[in-house]
Design a protein around this motif. Structure first.
Motif: not given
Length: 189
Positions: A8, A168, A171-172, A174-176, A178-179, A182
């Motif tokens: 991180k 922060r 992380a946002e 990364q999540e986008q 990853a979505a 997926r």
């Protein structure tokens, strides 16, 4: 075998802090005579150095007392009296801890946890060197204009705050990502 987790941004704050401390401290690297005197106090053979903490062959010079304490300079410098031979495992395990508490403590890889038999003798040599060389921290704050000192350390706090904000946002992001990955992986099957 374990997979290594990605770092991180905030896992680098200690590196930034160390950089801030090291940037202001003068290097007082030892000359041969100084180093020889310190090694003699530690009962070391200069041709075959051993770790002052466990007695294994030395591969590193360790700061007996760390540069950094509480995110500020500890008052100890990069000088002969504060540089001792250490093996890799001890140097890594000790990190920035107080040498005596670490040596006799239960930290992973400490001499006590490794069952080193002659800890009291090794510690007595270090105590002897510290006493004979009069190794003590110096109060750096008294040497610097207080306004400059405070301004300098506020820069570190600003950088740390920016690292936290960036983490922060990372992380946002990364999540986008990853979505999306997926979603696209599910659509192909």
């Amino acid at each position: 075998m374990k997979y290594k987790r990605p770092l991180k941004i905030t896992s680098r704050t200690s590196s930034v802090t160390n950089g801030f401390v090291q940037a202001i401290l003068p290097d007082a690297l030892p000359d041969r005579e100084e180093h020889g005197a310190i090694l003699a106090m530690l009962e070391q053979n200069p041709n075959r150095l051993t770790c002052v903490y466990c007695g294994d062959p030395a591969q590193h010079w360790d700061h007996l007392n760390p540069y950094v304490k509480g995110k500020r300079p500890s008052g100890y410098l990069n000088e002969a009296r504060n540089l001792v031979p250490a093996c890799g495992p001890c140097n890594t395990s000790k990190s920035g801890h107080d040498w005596r508490a670490w040596m006799f403590g239960n930290a992973k890889g400490s001499p006590a946890t490794r069952g080193i038999p002659n800890l009291n003798t090794l510690a007595a040599r270090i105590d002897n060197m510290v006493a004979l060389s009069e190794l003590k921290p110096i109060d750096l704050r008294t040497m610097i204009d207080p306004e400059l000192w405070n301004r300098y350390w506020s820069r570190l706090e600003e950088i740390e705050a920016l690292l936290i904000a960036a983490q922060r946002e990372a992380a946002e992001i990364q999540e986008q990502i990853a979505a999306c990955v997926r979603h696209s992986s599910g659509a192909e099957h």
